[in-house]
Design a protein around this motif. Structure first.
Motif, PDB file in Angstrom:
ATOM      1  N   UNK A 211      14.001   3.743  -0.472  1.00  0.00           N
ATOM      2  CA  UNK A 211      14.912   3.674   0.671  1.00  0.00           C
ATOM      3  C   UNK A 211      15.276   2.224   0.984  1.00  0.00           C
ATOM      4  N   UNK A 212      14.297   1.347   0.999  1.00  0.00           N
ATOM      5  CA  UNK A 212      14.579  -0.065   1.268  1.00  0.00           C
ATOM      6  C   UNK A 212      15.486  -0.648   0.189  1.00  0.00           C
ATOM      7  N   UNK A 213      15.291  -0.214  -1.044  1.00  0.00           N
ATOM      8  CA  UNK A 213      16.136  -0.699  -2.135  1.00  0.00           C
ATOM      9  C   UNK A 213      17.582  -0.251  -1.963  1.00  0.00           C
ATOM     10  N   UNK A 214      17.764   1.007  -1.535  1.00  0.00           N
ATOM     11  CA  UNK A 214      19.123   1.507  -1.306  1.00  0.00           C
ATOM     12  C   UNK A 214      19.821   0.697  -0.222  1.00  0.00           C
ATOM     13  N   UNK A 215      19.050   0.270   0.777  1.00  0.00           N
ATOM     14  CA  UNK A 215      19.621  -0.496   1.883  1.00  0.00           C
ATOM     15  C   UNK A 215      19.674  -1.995   1.594  1.00  0.00           C
ATOM     16  N   UNK A 216      19.139  -2.368   0.412  1.00  0.00           N
ATOM     17  CA  UNK A 216      19.078  -3.789   0.019  1.00  0.00           C
ATOM     18  C   UNK A 216      18.301  -4.623   1.048  1.00  0.00           C
ATOM     19  N   UNK A 217      17.175  -4.061   1.482  1.00  0.00           N
ATOM     20  CA  UNK A 217      16.323  -4.742   2.450  1.00  0.00           C
ATOM     21  C   UNK A 217      15.062  -5.263   1.761  1.00  0.00           C
ATOM     22  N   UNK A 218      14.702  -6.495   2.051  1.00  0.00           N
ATOM     23  CA  UNK A 218      13.479  -7.093   1.536  1.00  0.00           C
ATOM     24  C   UNK A 218      12.743  -7.777   2.685  1.00  0.00           C
ATOM     25  N   UNK A 219      11.407  -7.648   2.681  1.00  0.00           N
ATOM     26  CA  UNK A 219      10.606  -8.237   3.744  1.00  0.00           C
ATOM     27  C   UNK A 219       9.422  -8.984   3.129  1.00  0.00           C
ATOM     28  N   UNK A 220       8.965 -10.028   3.807  1.00  0.00           N
ATOM     29  CA  UNK A 220       7.776 -10.739   3.320  1.00  0.00           C
ATOM     30  C   UNK A 220       6.586  -9.785   3.278  1.00  0.00           C
ATOM     31  N   UNK A 221       5.892  -9.752   2.146  1.00  0.00           N
ATOM     32  CA  UNK A 221       4.737  -8.860   2.039  1.00  0.00           C
ATOM     33  C   UNK A 221       3.612  -9.570   1.298  1.00  0.00           C
ATOM     34  N   UNK A 222       2.408  -9.362   1.791  1.00  0.00           N
ATOM     35  CA  UNK A 222       1.238  -9.962   1.153  1.00  0.00           C
ATOM     36  C   UNK A 222       0.108  -8.955   0.976  1.00  0.00           C
ATOM     37  N   UNK A 223       0.272  -7.779   1.583  1.00  0.00           N
ATOM     38  CA  UNK A 223      -0.821  -6.817   1.601  1.00  0.00           C
ATOM     39  C   UNK A 223      -0.371  -5.487   1.001  1.00  0.00           C
ATOM     40  N   UNK A 224      -1.208  -4.919   0.145  1.00  0.00           N
ATOM     41  CA  UNK A 224      -0.979  -3.607  -0.466  1.00  0.00           C
ATOM     42  C   UNK A 224      -2.270  -2.822  -0.287  1.00  0.00           C
ATOM     43  N   UNK A 225      -2.215  -1.767   0.524  1.00  0.00           N
ATOM     44  CA  UNK A 225      -3.441  -1.109   0.985  1.00  0.00           C
ATOM     45  C   UNK A 225      -3.400   0.382   0.652  1.00  0.00           C
ATOM     46  N   UNK A 226      -4.438   0.862  -0.005  1.00  0.00           N
ATOM     47  CA  UNK A 226      -4.475   2.257  -0.424  1.00  0.00           C
ATOM     48  C   UNK A 226      -4.907   3.215   0.663  1.00  0.00           C
ATOM     49  N   UNK A 227      -5.746   2.769   1.584  1.00  0.00           N
ATOM     50  CA  UNK A 227      -6.255   3.627   2.656  1.00  0.00           C
ATOM     51  C   UNK A 227      -5.322   3.586   3.853  1.00  0.00           C
ATOM     52  N   UNK A 228      -4.899   4.760   4.296  1.00  0.00           N
ATOM     53  CA  UNK A 228      -3.998   4.815   5.456  1.00  0.00           C
ATOM     54  C   UNK A 228      -4.657   4.250   6.706  1.00  0.00           C
ATOM     55  N   UNK A 229      -5.899   4.627   6.977  1.00  0.00           N
ATOM     56  CA  UNK A 229      -6.561   4.148   8.187  1.00  0.00           C
ATOM     57  C   UNK A 229      -6.821   2.648   8.124  1.00  0.00           C
ATOM     58  N   UNK A 230      -7.084   2.125   6.939  1.00  0.00           N
ATOM     59  CA  UNK A 230      -7.237   0.678   6.803  1.00  0.00           C
ATOM     60  C   UNK A 230      -5.918  -0.023   7.087  1.00  0.00           C
ATOM     61  N   UNK A 231      -4.824   0.581   6.647  1.00  0.00           N
ATOM     62  CA  UNK A 231      -3.498   0.022   6.920  1.00  0.00           C
ATOM     63  C   UNK A 231      -3.242  -0.026   8.424  1.00  0.00           C
ATOM     64  N   UNK A 232      -3.548   1.066   9.116  1.00  0.00           N
ATOM     65  CA  UNK A 232      -3.329   1.118  10.555  1.00  0.00           C
ATOM     66  C   UNK A 232      -4.263   0.148  11.287  1.00  0.00           C
ATOM     67  N   UNK A 233      -5.458  -0.051  10.772  1.00  0.00           N
ATOM     68  CA  UNK A 233      -6.379  -1.008  11.375  1.00  0.00           C
ATOM     69  C   UNK A 233      -5.819  -2.420  11.289  1.00  0.00           C
ATOM     70  N   UNK A 234      -5.196  -2.728  10.157  1.00  0.00           N
ATOM     71  CA  UNK A 234      -4.593  -4.055   9.993  1.00  0.00           C
ATOM     72  C   UNK A 234      -3.443  -4.251  10.983  1.00  0.00           C
ATOM     73  N   UNK A 235      -2.648  -3.205  11.181  1.00  0.00           N
ATOM     74  CA  UNK A 235      -1.563  -3.293  12.160  1.00  0.00           C
ATOM     75  C   UNK A 235      -2.151  -3.527  13.554  1.00  0.00           C
ATOM     76  N   UNK A 236      -3.213  -2.818  13.877  1.00  0.00           N
ATOM     77  CA  UNK A 236      -3.806  -2.930  15.212  1.00  0.00           C
ATOM     78  C   UNK A 236      -4.342  -4.331  15.482  1.00  0.00           C
ATOM     79  N   UNK A 237      -4.739  -5.049  14.433  1.00  0.00           N
ATOM     80  CA  UNK A 237      -5.272  -6.395  14.594  1.00  0.00           C
ATOM     81  C   UNK A 237      -4.186  -7.461  14.575  1.00  0.00           C
TER      82      UNK A 237
END
Length: 321
Positions: A211-237
């Motif tokens: 979807x992001x590719x179709x919209x030609x959107x790119x964002x800075x990214x440094x984290x790739x997380x397999x666990x959903x709850x770990x991902x949400x924990x990172x957002x919360x922090x």
């Protein structure tokens, strides 16, 4: 004994009106005429001797007494619906074997309820239930290693497999509340904080990337997380922001004080949760399992989500055959 005038129908109408704030929408949700909706609410308020809704405001708003009453009656109605859905599951005693897979999005509450409901009917059956990722379950259905699978749909037509739609799960943006409370400038947040992405092999990650590719959107990214709850924990922090879905957000209830859900600030898109069944299972079994699952998700996930996140109205919903 309930006070005279307090009826199950009245409670259902009150719940529908509290969710929408509109007599017209409550009428559509309950199948009653608008005058009948208004009469049910008048009867309920008269029986209780208290105003549950502020009728002078549009949309209507709950009074303090109404909020307290809704909190308690909502739980009662949910349990009644769950009890009804469990009773409507067909007799599976004729089955000798059943293998089923379900994505781990539902591990917290839905899967245990579904498994116990099915197990009680499988009196003479060897029953196998696994949880796995969407791409693993889809592969298992292709290879006929499972009879049934509840998974995110890939949109691909699978040979020898029937797909029963269950839930429309729209994508949303989640961000740390301390940085991006409701109404915040999300464009600034997305450029300031890194994009926290799901592990690239996951189907949800591929859907977001496409979807992001179709919209030609790119964002800075440094984290790739397999666990959903770990991902949400990172957002919360406050480490970054992420794109997820209401199903994912509602799983992470422990982080709701620190994480805020927002509509996407660009073109909307969604995924579909489906039940897959082999062609030799095109009888009442998959249809009844699908309907039971829909009842569980509606009562345990969708209804609470719409109350806390009204922007999901008409987007996060059950899909029928």
């Amino acid at each position: 004994m309930l006070t005279k005038g307090v009826t199950l129908r009245g409670l259902e109408v009150f719940e529908a009106l509290a969710d929408s704030g509109s007599v017209a929408m409550a009428s559509e949700a309950t199948g009653l005429s608008q005058p009948a909706v208004s009469q049910q609410i008048r009867n309920l308020e008269t029986a209780l001797g208290v105003d549950l809704l502020d009728h002078t405001k549009r949309p209507m708003q709950l009074t303090p007494a109404g909020r307290n009453f809704l909190n308690r009656t909502g739980r009662v109605l949910n349990e009644l619906r769950l009890a009804q859905s469990e009773l409507t599951v067909m007799d599976l005693s004729h089955l000798s074997t059943l293998s089923m897979g379900i994505i781990d999005d539902f591990d917290d509450d839905i899967t245990p309820r579904l498994v116990t409901t099915l197990a009680e009917s499988l009196t003479k059956c060897r029953f196998k239930m696994i949880t796995a990722s969407s791409h693993e379950l889809t592969a298992a259905m292709k290879d006929k290693r499972l009879h049934l699978g509840i998974t995110a749909s890939t949109g691909e037509m699978l040979d020898g497999v029937i797909e029963y739609p269950l839930v429309r799960d729209p994508f949303i943006l989640v961000a740390p509340t301390a940085i991006a409370p409701k109404g915040a400038d999300l464009e600034e947040v997305m450029q300031t904080l890194p994009f926290l992405r799901y592990e690239r092999q996951q189907l949800i990650s591929r859907q977001i990337d496409a979807h992001l590719s179709r919209l030609k959107l790119e964002f800075p990214e440094r984290f790739e997380i397999g666990s959903h709850l770990a991902l949400m924990a990172c957002v919360s922090r406050g480490i970054g922001w992420a794109i997820t879905t209401p199903l994912g957000f509602m799983r992470a209830v422990r982080f709701h004080d620190q994480v805020t859900a927002h509509p996407l600030p660009f073109a909307q898109f969604s995924r579909q949760i489906s039940l897959l069944a082999g062609l030799d299972w095109t009888d009442r079994v998959p249809r009844d399992v699908a309907q039971t699952f829909r009842h569980l998700v509606q009562d345990k996930v969708i209804t609470p989500a719409l109350r806390s996140e009204p922007f999901l109205q008409n987007e996060f919903r059950i899909l029928e055959d």
